[in-house]
Design an enzyme around this catalytic site. Structure first.
Site, short mmCIF file in Angstrom:
data_model
loop_
_atom_site.label_atom_id
_atom_site.label_comp_id
_atom_site.label_asym_id
_atom_site.label_seq_id
_atom_site.Cartn_x
_atom_site.Cartn_y
_atom_site.Cartn_z
N SER A 1 29.25 60.27 -12.20
CA SER A 1 30.32 59.36 -12.39
C SER A 1 30.41 58.93 -13.93
CB SER A 1 29.82 57.92 -11.78
OG SER A 1 28.70 57.33 -12.20
N ASN A 2 29.44 59.32 -14.55
CA ASN A 2 29.52 59.10 -16.05
C ASN A 2 30.57 60.32 -16.54
OD1 ASN A 2 28.17 56.93 -17.64
ND2 ASN A 2 26.56 57.72 -16.33
N MET B 1 18.87 65.61 -15.24
CA MET B 1 17.74 65.17 -15.03
C MET B 1 16.73 66.37 -15.38
SD MET B 1 18.39 62.09 -14.37
CE MET B 1 16.94 61.48 -13.75
N ARG B 2 16.97 66.79 -16.51
CA ARG B 2 15.86 67.83 -16.88
C ARG B 2 15.37 67.57 -18.45
NH1 ARG B 2 13.60 71.18 -14.08
NH2 ARG B 2 13.39 72.87 -15.94
N LEU C 1 14.75 68.76 -22.10
CA LEU C 1 15.14 70.07 -22.73
C LEU C 1 13.97 70.50 -23.66
CD1 LEU C 1 18.74 68.78 -23.06
CD2 LEU C 1 17.96 71.05 -21.79
N ASN D 1 22.83 61.62 -25.01
CA ASN D 1 22.34 61.45 -23.58
C ASN D 1 22.76 59.90 -23.32
OD1 ASN D 1 21.13 61.63 -21.16
ND2 ASN D 1 19.31 60.62 -21.92
N HIS E 1 21.00 56.83 -21.30
CA HIS E 1 19.72 56.36 -20.52
C HIS E 1 19.90 55.08 -19.95
CE1 HIS E 1 15.39 56.56 -19.46
NE2 HIS E 1 15.41 55.48 -20.06
N GLU F 1 11.95 64.25 -28.53
CA GLU F 1 10.98 63.32 -28.11
C GLU F 1 11.78 62.66 -26.76
OE1 GLU F 1 8.04 59.49 -29.02
OE2 GLU F 1 9.01 60.63 -30.49
N THR G 1 28.14 50.51 -14.06
CA THR G 1 29.46 49.97 -14.51
C THR G 1 29.84 49.93 -15.99
OG1 THR G 1 29.19 47.74 -14.16
CG2 THR G 1 29.95 48.74 -12.23
C1 GAR Z 1 23.03 57.22 -14.73
O1 GAR Z 1 22.80 55.77 -14.48
C2 GAR Z 1 22.37 57.74 -16.07
O2 GAR Z 1 21.94 56.63 -17.04
C3 GAR Z 1 20.92 58.27 -15.40
O3 GAR Z 1 21.47 58.78 -14.35
C4 GAR Z 1 22.60 57.90 -13.75
C5 GAR Z 1 23.54 59.26 -13.44
O4 GAR Z 1 24.61 58.75 -12.96
N1 GAR Z 1 20.44 59.01 -16.45
C6 GAR Z 1 18.98 59.30 -16.47
O5 GAR Z 1 18.23 58.56 -15.89
C7 GAR Z 1 18.70 60.23 -17.49
N2 GAR Z 1 17.16 60.21 -17.83
P1 GAR Z 1 25.87 59.57 -12.80
O6 GAR Z 1 25.50 60.96 -12.28
O7 GAR Z 1 26.77 58.83 -11.59
O8 GAR Z 1 26.48 59.44 -14.09
#
Ligand code: GAR
Length: 197
Positions: free
Chosen positions: A13-14, A98-99, A101, A115, A117, A151, A180
């Site tokens: 979605s992002n 979700m990896r 790097l 990124n 978070h 990090e 959102t």
């Molecule tokens: C989002 O909430 C993002 O911030 C989080 O995963 C979700 C992905 O949603 N990211 C992490 O947790 C990274 N460590 P999306 O696939 O719908 O964008």
């Protein structure tokens, strides 16, 4: 031309919010930038369909096909550069990727790797951010766009959004409220960064 490569693992979605902003705000004319590929480490990532529907090239690179983190990251960089040649400006956008790097990968894209978070960093790096914010009794939660460094979930903060935690919130209701806001701040932060490349 500036190339944007978006890495996803799930719903995307992002990524979709960034794609919409790029179209709506005509990033091609405004910043000379195009989203040239969406890469997922999971073949079942829903975001791949969204990217395909938007006419963006998609790739799957399954980390399970690689013996080591280093080997995966090397293949990932090669794939990125197949779509976004190294001699052009490239921005690598992690959108629910979700990896973790490796330092060589992070170094290769230093300053051009961002990124999002789902917490107000530096609080709650890592996983399960919403449940941890609820467990800690936080009154506010949010999301952070940041430069990626070696990090985990550190690096210069580029944007943040804050949302209230409401009584009766579950990790899911809080995650939805935060998401959102992610869709608002991430495209804006990417657009700002494009202007500096
Ligand atoms: C989002 O909430 C993002 O911030 C989080 O995963 C979700 C992905 O949603 N990211 C992490 O947790 C990274 N460590 P999306 O696939 O719908 O964008």
């Amino acid at each position: 031309m500036k190339n944007i490569v978006i890495l996803i693992s799930g719903g995307g979605s992002n990524m979709a919010a960034i794609v919409r902003a790029a179209q709506r705000e005509d990033w091609a004319s405004r910043y000379g930038a195009r989203i040239c590929a969406v890469i997922s480490n999971r073949a079942d990532a829903k975001g791949l369909d969204i990217a395909r529907d938007a006419g963006i090239a998609t790739e799957v690179l399954d980390h399970k096909d690689f013996a080591s983190r280093d080997a995966f990251d090397e293949a990932l960089a090669a794939l990125i550069e197949r779509h976004a040649p190294a001699h052009q400006s490239t921005l690598v956008v992690l959108a629910g990727f979700m990896r973790i790097l490796t330092p060589p990968f992070v170094q290769r894209y230093a300053g051009r790797l961002v990124n999002i978070h789902p917490s107000l960093l530096p609080a709650f790096t890592g996983l399960h951010t919403h449940q941890r914010a609820l467990d800690a009794g936080c009154k506010f939660a949010g999301a952070t766009v940041h430069q990626v460094t070696a990090e985990l979930d550190h690096g210069q903060i580029l944007a943040q959004a804050v949302v209230p935690i409401l009584s009766g919130d579950s990790a899911d209701t809080l995650a939805a409220r935060v998401l959102t806001q992610e869709h608002q701040i991430y495209p804006r932060a990417v657009a700002q960064l494009l202007q500096t490349l």
